[in-house]
Scaffold this active site. Structure first.
Site, PDB file in Angstrom:
ATOM      1  N   GLU A  44       0.862  -1.180   0.000  1.00 42.11           N
ATOM      2  CA  GLU A  44       0.000   0.000   0.000  1.00 42.11           C
ATOM      3  C   GLU A  44       0.898   1.228   0.000  1.00 42.11           C
ATOM      4  O   GLU A  44       1.684   1.434   0.935  1.00 42.11           O
ATOM      5  CB  GLU A  44      -0.920   0.028   1.224  1.00 42.11           C
ATOM      6  CG  GLU A  44      -1.863   1.227   1.214  1.00 42.11           C
ATOM      7  CD  GLU A  44      -2.674   1.365   2.496  1.00 42.11           C
ATOM      8  OE1 GLU A  44      -3.684   2.099   2.454  1.00 42.11           O
ATOM      9  OE2 GLU A  44      -2.300   0.768   3.518  1.00 42.11           O
ATOM     10  N   GLU A  69       4.973   4.628   3.674  1.00 48.07           N
ATOM     11  CA  GLU A  69       4.513   5.938   4.136  1.00 48.07           C
ATOM     12  C   GLU A  69       5.719   6.863   4.327  1.00 48.07           C
ATOM     13  O   GLU A  69       6.710   6.484   4.941  1.00 48.07           O
ATOM     14  CB  GLU A  69       3.746   5.799   5.450  1.00 48.07           C
ATOM     15  CG  GLU A  69       3.323   7.089   6.108  1.00 48.07           C
ATOM     16  CD  GLU A  69       2.446   7.951   5.214  1.00 48.07           C
ATOM     17  OE1 GLU A  69       2.769   9.150   5.051  1.00 48.07           O
ATOM     18  OE2 GLU A  69       1.455   7.432   4.670  1.00 48.07           O
ATOM     19  N   ASP A 118      -2.996  11.977  -2.185  1.00 48.90           N
ATOM     20  CA  ASP A 118      -3.079  13.423  -2.361  1.00 48.90           C
ATOM     21  C   ASP A 118      -3.445  13.705  -3.815  1.00 48.90           C
ATOM     22  O   ASP A 118      -2.761  13.250  -4.731  1.00 48.90           O
ATOM     23  CB  ASP A 118      -1.729  14.057  -2.026  1.00 48.90           C
ATOM     24  CG  ASP A 118      -1.813  15.573  -1.888  1.00 48.90           C
ATOM     25  OD1 ASP A 118      -2.575  16.201  -2.651  1.00 48.90           O
ATOM     26  OD2 ASP A 118      -1.093  16.135  -1.034  1.00 48.90           O
ATOM     27  N   LYS A 122      -3.439  21.027  -8.826  1.00 52.85           N
ATOM     28  CA  LYS A 122      -2.867  21.985  -9.764  1.00 52.85           C
ATOM     29  C   LYS A 122      -2.118  21.263 -10.886  1.00 52.85           C
ATOM     30  O   LYS A 122      -1.381  20.304 -10.640  1.00 52.85           O
ATOM     31  CB  LYS A 122      -1.927  22.945  -9.037  1.00 52.85           C
ATOM     32  CG  LYS A 122      -2.648  23.831  -8.022  1.00 52.85           C
ATOM     33  CD  LYS A 122      -1.700  24.788  -7.337  1.00 52.85           C
ATOM     34  CE  LYS A 122      -2.450  25.676  -6.334  1.00 52.85           C
ATOM     35  NZ  LYS A 122      -1.561  26.616  -5.629  1.00 52.85           N
ATOM     36  N   ASP A 154     -12.009   9.793  -2.722  1.00 55.94           N
ATOM     37  CA  ASP A 154     -13.256  10.537  -2.667  1.00 55.94           C
ATOM     38  C   ASP A 154     -13.216  11.702  -3.647  1.00 55.94           C
ATOM     39  O   ASP A 154     -14.195  12.432  -3.774  1.00 55.94           O
ATOM     40  CB  ASP A 154     -13.484  11.075  -1.253  1.00 55.94           C
ATOM     41  CG  ASP A 154     -12.470  12.158  -0.894  1.00 55.94           C
ATOM     42  OD1 ASP A 154     -11.248  11.897  -1.056  1.00 55.94           O
ATOM     43  OD2 ASP A 154     -12.872  13.259  -0.468  1.00 55.94           O
ATOM     44  N   THR A 191     -10.281   2.812   4.989  1.00 56.77           N
ATOM     45  CA  THR A 191      -9.172   3.574   5.545  1.00 56.77           C
ATOM     46  C   THR A 191      -9.739   4.599   6.526  1.00 56.77           C
ATOM     47  O   THR A 191     -10.953   4.780   6.629  1.00 56.77           O
ATOM     48  CB  THR A 191      -8.394   4.314   4.444  1.00 56.77           C
ATOM     49  OG1 THR A 191      -9.173   5.439   3.989  1.00 56.77           O
ATOM     50  CG2 THR A 191      -8.086   3.398   3.262  1.00 56.77           C
ATOM     51  N   GLU A 192      -8.850   5.309   7.228  1.00 59.21           N
ATOM     52  CA  GLU A 192      -9.309   6.355   8.142  1.00 59.21           C
ATOM     53  C   GLU A 192     -10.065   7.442   7.381  1.00 59.21           C
ATOM     54  O   GLU A 192     -11.137   7.889   7.788  1.00 59.21           O
ATOM     55  CB  GLU A 192      -8.119   6.984   8.882  1.00 59.21           C
ATOM     56  CG  GLU A 192      -7.319   6.021   9.730  1.00 59.21           C
ATOM     57  CD  GLU A 192      -6.218   5.319   8.940  1.00 59.21           C
ATOM     58  OE1 GLU A 192      -6.014   5.637   7.745  1.00 59.21           O
ATOM     59  OE2 GLU A 192      -5.558   4.428   9.512  1.00 59.21           O
ATOM     60  N   TYR A 193      -9.485   7.879   6.255  1.00 54.61           N
ATOM     61  CA  TYR A 193     -10.125   8.919   5.447  1.00 54.61           C
ATOM     62  C   TYR A 193     -11.467   8.440   4.895  1.00 54.61           C
ATOM     63  O   TYR A 193     -12.443   9.192   4.863  1.00 54.61           O
ATOM     64  CB  TYR A 193      -9.216   9.322   4.287  1.00 54.61           C
ATOM     65  CG  TYR A 193      -8.115  10.264   4.668  1.00 54.61           C
ATOM     66  CD1 TYR A 193      -8.387  11.555   5.126  1.00 54.61           C
ATOM     67  CD2 TYR A 193      -6.779   9.886   4.556  1.00 54.61           C
ATOM     68  CE1 TYR A 193      -7.376  12.428   5.482  1.00 54.61           C
ATOM     69  CE2 TYR A 193      -5.752  10.755   4.903  1.00 54.61           C
ATOM     70  CZ  TYR A 193      -6.057  12.027   5.362  1.00 54.61           C
ATOM     71  OH  TYR A 193      -5.051  12.882   5.702  1.00 54.61           O
ATOM     72  N   GLU A 194     -11.510   7.204   4.450  1.00 57.48           N
ATOM     73  CA  GLU A 194     -12.739   6.670   3.868  1.00 57.48           C
ATOM     74  C   GLU A 194     -13.872   6.682   4.881  1.00 57.48           C
ATOM     75  O   GLU A 194     -15.012   7.053   4.557  1.00 57.48           O
ATOM     76  CB  GLU A 194     -12.501   5.251   3.368  1.00 57.48           C
ATOM     77  CG  GLU A 194     -13.685   4.615   2.697  1.00 57.48           C
ATOM     78  CD  GLU A 194     -13.355   3.252   2.111  1.00 57.48           C
ATOM     79  OE1 GLU A 194     -14.273   2.619   1.565  1.00 57.48           O
ATOM     80  OE2 GLU A 194     -12.180   2.817   2.207  1.00 57.48           O
TER      81      GLU A 194
END
Length: 213
Positions: A44, A69, A118, A122, A154, A191-194
């Protein structure tokens, strides 16, 4: 949100070499020996605090997982989750995704997960997106023939960009969902964000694609 600096993180990682790989370049071509088996290796890229990779390792003990990471202040939380769960089939590395070919030999990896990367919206930052063609080349160089990328986000713009990037690279799309949590897809590990985004009602996008031998 800015990550709170944890000056003790490096020492914490060093205390658990069985989980946190300090010199991953020395493991290149030797991951089967590191894990002590010949199970498939899934990585991952951008593992964050480790909810996804620890969940996957629990659900699939016959697969070896490696979390990549860049921030040691973030990955130390993933380490704590691994320690608590006592998972022998997961390792973490505090390294840059640009350097993956230094840590994995050709055909050593079976699957790459990219979760909530991320978006770098831009145009001038396009090369930093983890689905940009230079990253796709890196993944291709460490994956076995017909190796796969599984991607979740997302961010609709990043998802559309990634669909185009993977297709233009010549990959085959195996699965595409424009609303994962309403798709009936089974076996999803969040995931945490999900979890945070889905609780707010955000749509989650997901794809699976493979390289063609």
């Amino acid at each position: 949100m800015r990550t709170r600096n944890k000056p003790w993180a490096k020492d914490r990682l060093a205390q658990y070499p069985q989980y946190a790989i300090a010199s991953p370049e020395e493991c290149r071509g030797k991951w089967a020996s590191i894990f002590g088996n010949d199970h498939p290796i899934h990585i991952e890229v951008g593992t964050g605090k480790g909810s996804f990779i620890t969940g996957m390792a629990k659900a699939h003990p016959d697969i070896n997982y490696i979390g990549i990471e860049l921030s040691e202040s973030v990955i130390v939380t993933a380490l704590d989750r691994i320690i608590e769960a006592e998972l022998p089939n997961v390792k973490v590395m505090n390294v840059d995704a640009n350097d993956l070919e230094q840590f994995f030999a050709k055909s050593e990896v079976e699957r790459v997960y990219l979760n909530f990367s991320d978006p770098w919206p831009k145009t001038r930052h396009e090369k930093r997106r983890l689905t940009f063609k230079s990253f796709l080349k890196i993944y291709e160089n460490i994956l076995r023939d017909n190796g796969e990328i599984h991607f979740k986000t997302d961010n609709q713009g990043l998802f559309e960009y990634s669909l185009t990037s993977l297709s233009q690279y010549g990959m085959t799309l195996l699965y595409v969902s424009l609303d994962l949590h309403k798709s009936g897809y089974e076996g999803n590990i969040m995931t945490e964000y999900e979890k945070k985004f889905s609780e707010k009602g955000s749509r989650i996008y997901r794809l699976e694609a493979k390289y063609n031998a």
